[in-house]
Design a protein around this motif. Structure first.
Motif, PDB file in Angstrom:
ATOM      1  N   ARG A 208      11.747  15.228 -16.656  1.00  0.00           N
ATOM      2  CA  ARG A 208      12.733  15.898 -17.503  1.00  0.00           C
ATOM      3  C   ARG A 208      12.681  17.417 -17.336  1.00  0.00           C
ATOM      4  O   ARG A 208      13.697  18.089 -17.437  1.00  0.00           O
ATOM      5  CB  ARG A 208      12.507  15.518 -18.970  1.00  0.00           C
ATOM      6  CG  ARG A 208      12.905  14.088 -19.300  1.00  0.00           C
ATOM      7  CD  ARG A 208      12.841  13.821 -20.798  1.00  0.00           C
ATOM      8  NE  ARG A 208      13.160  12.433 -21.093  1.00  0.00           N
ATOM      9  CZ  ARG A 208      12.253  11.491 -21.341  1.00  0.00           C
ATOM     10  NH1 ARG A 208      10.962  11.811 -21.341  1.00  0.00           N
ATOM     11  NH2 ARG A 208      12.623  10.252 -21.594  1.00  0.00           N
ATOM     12  N   SER A 209      11.500  17.946 -17.072  1.00  0.00           N
ATOM     13  CA  SER A 209      11.370  19.398 -16.941  1.00  0.00           C
ATOM     14  C   SER A 209      11.757  19.894 -15.547  1.00  0.00           C
ATOM     15  O   SER A 209      11.978  21.075 -15.346  1.00  0.00           O
ATOM     16  CB  SER A 209       9.943  19.841 -17.267  1.00  0.00           C
ATOM     17  OG  SER A 209       9.026  19.337 -16.320  1.00  0.00           O
TER      18      SER A 209
ATOM     19  N   ARG B  66       7.208   7.129 -22.782  1.00  0.00           N
ATOM     20  CA  ARG B  66       6.366   8.104 -23.472  1.00  0.00           C
ATOM     21  C   ARG B  66       5.307   8.719 -22.555  1.00  0.00           C
ATOM     22  O   ARG B  66       4.497   9.535 -23.012  1.00  0.00           O
ATOM     23  CB  ARG B  66       5.677   7.425 -24.657  1.00  0.00           C
ATOM     24  CG  ARG B  66       6.644   6.838 -25.677  1.00  0.00           C
ATOM     25  CD  ARG B  66       5.933   5.907 -26.668  1.00  0.00           C
ATOM     26  NE  ARG B  66       5.428   4.706 -26.002  1.00  0.00           N
ATOM     27  CZ  ARG B  66       4.725   3.750 -26.612  1.00  0.00           C
ATOM     28  NH1 ARG B  66       4.433   3.878 -27.909  1.00  0.00           N
ATOM     29  NH2 ARG B  66       4.310   2.696 -25.941  1.00  0.00           N
TER      30      ARG B  66
ATOM     31  N   THR C  60       7.376  11.028 -17.266  1.00  0.00           N
ATOM     32  CA  THR C  60       8.754  11.201 -17.712  1.00  0.00           C
ATOM     33  C   THR C  60       8.983  12.620 -18.229  1.00  0.00           C
ATOM     34  O   THR C  60      10.052  13.191 -18.015  1.00  0.00           O
ATOM     35  CB  THR C  60       9.133  10.164 -18.785  1.00  0.00           C
ATOM     36  OG1 THR C  60       8.280  10.319 -19.924  1.00  0.00           O
ATOM     37  CG2 THR C  60       8.995   8.746 -18.244  1.00  0.00           C
ATOM     38  N   ASP C  61       7.971  13.202 -18.869  1.00  0.00           N
ATOM     39  CA  ASP C  61       8.087  14.606 -19.288  1.00  0.00           C
ATOM     40  C   ASP C  61       8.233  15.520 -18.075  1.00  0.00           C
ATOM     41  O   ASP C  61       9.032  16.460 -18.073  1.00  0.00           O
ATOM     42  CB  ASP C  61       6.864  15.032 -20.103  1.00  0.00           C
ATOM     43  CG  ASP C  61       6.779  14.341 -21.448  1.00  0.00           C
ATOM     44  OD1 ASP C  61       7.833  13.895 -21.960  1.00  0.00           O
ATOM     45  OD2 ASP C  61       5.665  14.242 -21.994  1.00  0.00           O
ATOM     46  N   ASP C  62       7.437  15.245 -17.033  1.00  0.00           N
ATOM     47  CA  ASP C  62       7.508  16.052 -15.817  1.00  0.00           C
ATOM     48  C   ASP C  62       8.905  15.988 -15.201  1.00  0.00           C
ATOM     49  O   ASP C  62       9.457  17.003 -14.771  1.00  0.00           O
ATOM     50  CB  ASP C  62       6.488  15.563 -14.784  1.00  0.00           C
ATOM     51  CG  ASP C  62       5.056  15.835 -15.186  1.00  0.00           C
ATOM     52  OD1 ASP C  62       4.837  16.584 -16.159  1.00  0.00           O
ATOM     53  OD2 ASP C  62       4.147  15.291 -14.521  1.00  0.00           O
TER      54      ASP C  62
ATOM     55  N   GLY D  65       3.471  10.932 -19.404  1.00  0.00           N
ATOM     56  CA  GLY D  65       3.590  12.294 -18.907  1.00  0.00           C
ATOM     57  C   GLY D  65       4.541  12.418 -17.741  1.00  0.00           C
ATOM     58  O   GLY D  65       5.197  13.455 -17.569  1.00  0.00           O
TER      59      GLY D  65
ATOM     60  N   GLY E 282       4.125  19.229 -13.368  1.00  0.00           N
ATOM     61  CA  GLY E 282       4.397  19.478 -14.773  1.00  0.00           C
ATOM     62  C   GLY E 282       3.347  20.402 -15.339  1.00  0.00           C
ATOM     63  O   GLY E 282       2.158  20.252 -15.048  1.00  0.00           O
TER      64      GLY E 282
END
Length: 201
Positions: A74-75, A66, A70-72, A68, A38
């Motif tokens: 999603r990207s 919330r 999960t952000d990774d 990091g 990410g």
């Protein structure tokens, strides 16, 4: 441990050990490493393996939605897993596509199956990674040493997420004295099986 001689047996070993890690809290594979990329930076974390299923080819853990990781995902949902057994000198690496589940049957089922004490972490009002002035677990103060019930943790459901990986690549390494061995497997979607080959370690 005896030398590996049969690719199908190696693939069976990989899945049986991973499934054992998901079901047995004392198993060495209970806490594998989970890796994402990410922001052009690799990230690795130790997670608790909550479920594994060879037929579905999936590995599952839960986390705060919330975070990091999960952000990774999603990207870019491509991820990697790593486990190491020091007693048998076996390393297993797996790759696949990850998905995040927050408000579906996968997440509901995992939430319902977990003891309340395992879900208390999701009561944090601030996201994991938020800066604090002193060491602090982020839980409300009045809940710090508490016998948890389902009602106590219900408010944390909105922060709960399940990460599910469908595995399509396996790399198994056996550091056997005098004869290191390595096998790799790729999912054959047409034949619905993992195809394996031996490679130089």
């Amino acid at each position: 441990m005896n030398p590996w001689t049969d690719l199908d047996e190696v693939c069976d070993l990989v899945w049986s050990e991973i499934e054992a890690g998901a079901s047995d809290p004392s198993h060495i594979f209970r806490t594998p490493t989970f890796a994402t990329t990410g922001g052009k930076q690799p990230q690795v974390r130790t997670v608790v393996l909550r479920a594994a299923d060879r037929q579905e080819r999936h590995l599952i853990f839960h986390t705060d939605r919330r975070t990091g990781k999960t952000d990774d995902i999603r990207s870019g949902g491509r991820i990697a897993w790593h486990v190491w057994d020091p007693e048998r000198s076996i390393q297993i690496r797996l790759q696949g596509d990850a998905s995040i589940h927050t408000s579906d049957d996968v997440a509901d089922g995992m939430w319902a199956s977990e003891p309340a004490a395992n879900l208390a972490h999701y009561l944090k009002s601030e996201a994991p990674g938020t800066g604090v002035s002193a060491p602090n677990d982020g839980l409300p103060g009045h809940l710090s040493s508490h016998e948890w019930s389902e009602d106590d943790v219900a408010a944390g459901r909105s922060n709960f997420a399940v990460v599910r990986t469908v595995i399509d690549q396996i790399d198994a390494l056996h550091l056997l004295r005098g004869n290191h061995q390595r096998a790799v497997f790729a999912w054959n979607a047409g034949e619905k099986r993992f195809d394996g080959t031996w490679i130089i370690p």
